[in-house]
Design a protein around this motif. Structure first.
Motif, short mmCIF file in Angstrom:
data_model
loop_
_atom_site.label_atom_id
_atom_site.label_comp_id
_atom_site.label_asym_id
_atom_site.label_seq_id
_atom_site.Cartn_x
_atom_site.Cartn_y
_atom_site.Cartn_z
N PRO A 199 0.82 -1.22 0.00
CA PRO A 199 0.00 0.00 0.00
C PRO A 199 0.85 1.27 0.00
O PRO A 199 1.47 1.62 0.99
CB PRO A 199 -0.82 -0.13 1.30
N MET A 200 0.89 1.94 -1.16
CA MET A 200 1.66 3.16 -1.32
C MET A 200 0.72 4.33 -1.56
O MET A 200 -0.51 4.18 -1.59
CB MET A 200 2.63 3.01 -2.51
N ASP A 201 1.30 5.51 -1.75
CA ASP A 201 0.50 6.73 -1.91
C ASP A 201 -0.51 6.61 -3.04
O ASP A 201 -1.63 7.11 -2.95
CB ASP A 201 1.42 7.93 -2.16
N GLY A 202 -0.09 5.94 -4.12
CA GLY A 202 -0.95 5.85 -5.30
C GLY A 202 -2.30 5.22 -5.02
O GLY A 202 -3.34 5.70 -5.51
N ALA B 44 -2.27 -2.49 10.13
CA ALA B 44 -2.25 -1.36 11.06
C ALA B 44 -1.76 -0.08 10.38
O ALA B 44 -2.38 0.99 10.51
CB ALA B 44 -1.37 -1.69 12.27
N LEU B 45 -0.67 -0.19 9.62
CA LEU B 45 -0.13 0.97 8.92
C LEU B 45 -1.13 1.49 7.89
O LEU B 45 -1.34 2.70 7.76
CB LEU B 45 1.19 0.61 8.24
N SER B 46 -1.76 0.57 7.15
CA SER B 46 -2.70 0.97 6.11
C SER B 46 -3.90 1.69 6.70
O SER B 46 -4.40 2.67 6.13
CB SER B 46 -3.15 -0.25 5.30
N ARG B 47 -4.37 1.22 7.84
CA ARG B 47 -5.51 1.88 8.48
C ARG B 47 -5.13 3.28 8.95
O ARG B 47 -5.93 4.22 8.84
CB ARG B 47 -6.02 1.03 9.64
N ALA B 48 -3.90 3.42 9.44
CA ALA B 48 -3.45 4.74 9.87
C ALA B 48 -3.35 5.68 8.68
O ALA B 48 -3.80 6.85 8.75
CB ALA B 48 -2.11 4.62 10.58
N LEU B 49 -2.79 5.21 7.58
CA LEU B 49 -2.65 6.04 6.38
C LEU B 49 -4.03 6.38 5.79
O LEU B 49 -4.25 7.50 5.32
CB LEU B 49 -1.79 5.32 5.34
N VAL C 227 -10.60 -0.79 5.52
CA VAL C 227 -9.31 -1.46 5.30
C VAL C 227 -9.37 -2.83 5.98
O VAL C 227 -9.57 -2.92 7.20
CB VAL C 227 -8.14 -0.64 5.85
N GLU C 228 -9.23 -3.90 5.21
CA GLU C 228 -9.32 -5.25 5.73
C GLU C 228 -8.08 -6.05 5.36
O GLU C 228 -7.44 -5.79 4.34
CB GLU C 228 -10.56 -5.95 5.15
N SER C 229 -7.76 -7.03 6.20
CA SER C 229 -6.62 -7.88 5.89
C SER C 229 -7.04 -8.92 4.84
O SER C 229 -8.17 -9.42 4.85
CB SER C 229 -6.09 -8.59 7.14
N PHE C 230 -6.13 -9.21 3.94
CA PHE C 230 -6.38 -10.20 2.90
C PHE C 230 -6.77 -11.54 3.52
O PHE C 230 -7.72 -12.20 3.07
CB PHE C 230 -5.11 -10.34 2.04
N PRO D 282 -2.25 -7.29 3.03
CA PRO D 282 -1.80 -8.35 3.94
C PRO D 282 -1.95 -7.93 5.39
O PRO D 282 -1.86 -6.74 5.72
CB PRO D 282 -0.33 -8.55 3.56
N ASP D 283 -2.17 -8.90 6.25
CA ASP D 283 -2.36 -8.59 7.67
C ASP D 283 -1.16 -7.83 8.24
O ASP D 283 -1.33 -6.97 9.11
CB ASP D 283 -2.58 -9.89 8.45
N SER D 284 0.02 -8.13 7.72
CA SER D 284 1.24 -7.46 8.22
C SER D 284 1.24 -5.96 7.90
O SER D 284 1.97 -5.19 8.53
CB SER D 284 2.48 -8.11 7.61
N LYS D 285 0.42 -5.54 6.92
CA LYS D 285 0.36 -4.12 6.54
C LYS D 285 -0.94 -3.47 7.02
O LYS D 285 -1.21 -2.31 6.68
CB LYS D 285 0.45 -3.99 5.01
#
Length: 278
Positions: free
Chosen positions: A178-181, A206-211, A222-225, A201-204
């Protein structure tokens, strides 16, 4: 095969930078002649200027064989066998080892999907695998709807899509990085009045939800795969462990059919283990 012209210059397109007729349709015609109907290349040699250095050494080898001395029918039979050898190498490409799937009935469904994701990441196939498995999950969950199926390399702009999948007024984006794009796309979707799901992915997670919160004021789901796919398997089977095996197999078989329909690289397909088939 028509005139057996061994003058290399005769086979160059205007400007000398490309080979004449090295197109995807020409390749498809040769493959079809040898019984190989799976798509190998849409572009062929049209955009590959490096093809010249690969083809040029063939000409002195053919000259040394003196095939021009043979009757055309006999010579063409030899050329046909040359083609057959190369087609077999393309079959090797199609039949490379697929993504290994491990099924342990003692694992949770979430852990099973997580293990599949880890395997695909090690083989650098996680991106397309996640996209197509989410597509298969949506198709399995909503069998009466038309769930789009595009190659993982197809950009949204090419097909005028709002994201990877659309159902009614909801758009789904699937990404392992998950990047800016992707957040910009999500913001655009929201401005267009769409509901947005971002699958990572679940590993991303928390960060993705914050972004997503910073970018779109928590309007993105935002959900984990792992959870997004595994919960569907549980729901379709009415949360019965007795149905888990059948539902997993059904999902993966649907996934493989979707991949086979649109991807040239068949190694993205998933190999079902014997204990899941039985």
């Amino acid at each position: 095969m028509k005139d057996y012209d061994l003058n290399f210059e005769s086979h160059l397109a205007a400007g000398g930078a490309q080979i004449k007729n090295a197109s995807g349709s020409s390749i498809a015609a040769i493959l079809k002649k040898h019984g190989e109907l799976r798509e190998f290349s849409k572009e062929g040699g049209r955009t590959n200027r490096g093809i010249i250095k690969e083809i040029k050494p063939l000409f002195p080898i053919l000259e040394s064989m003196e095939l021009e001395l043979l009757p055309s029918e006999e010579r063409n039979q030899i050329l046909f066998h040359f083609q057959a050898y190369l087609v077999d190498r393309i079959r090797d490409f199609h039949n490379r080892l697929k993504i290994k799937f491990v099924f342990d009935p003692k694992w949770s469904t979430w852990q099973t999907i997580h293990c599949l994701l880890e395997t695909s990441q090690k083989e650098s196939k996680a991106g397309p695998m996640c996209q197509h498995l989410v597509g298969a999950k949506l198709q399995l969950r909503f069998p009466t709807l038309n769930i789009s199926n595009e190659s993982a390399t197809t950009a949204d702009k090419q097909t005028h899509r709002a994201g990877d999948f659309e159902i009614e007024n909801t758009v789904f984006h699937v990404t392992v990085s998950p990047m800016d794009g992707v957040f910009k796309k999500c913001a655009d979707n929201l401005r267009d009045g769409l509901k947005v799901y971002l699958i990572v992915p679940d590993s991303k997670l928390a960060l993705s939800r914050a972004l997503a919160g910073d970018c779109c004021d928590a309007q993105i789901a935002v959900e984990s795969f792992e959870s997004f796919v595994s919960q569907n398997i549980e729901e379709v089977g009415y949360f019965s462990s007795a149905n888990l095996k059948h539902n997993l197999r059904t999902l993966l078989e649907l996934y493989n059919r979707r991949v086979d329909a649109v991807e040239a690289d068949k190694s993205i397909m998933i190999e079902l283990p014997p204990n899941l088939k039985s």
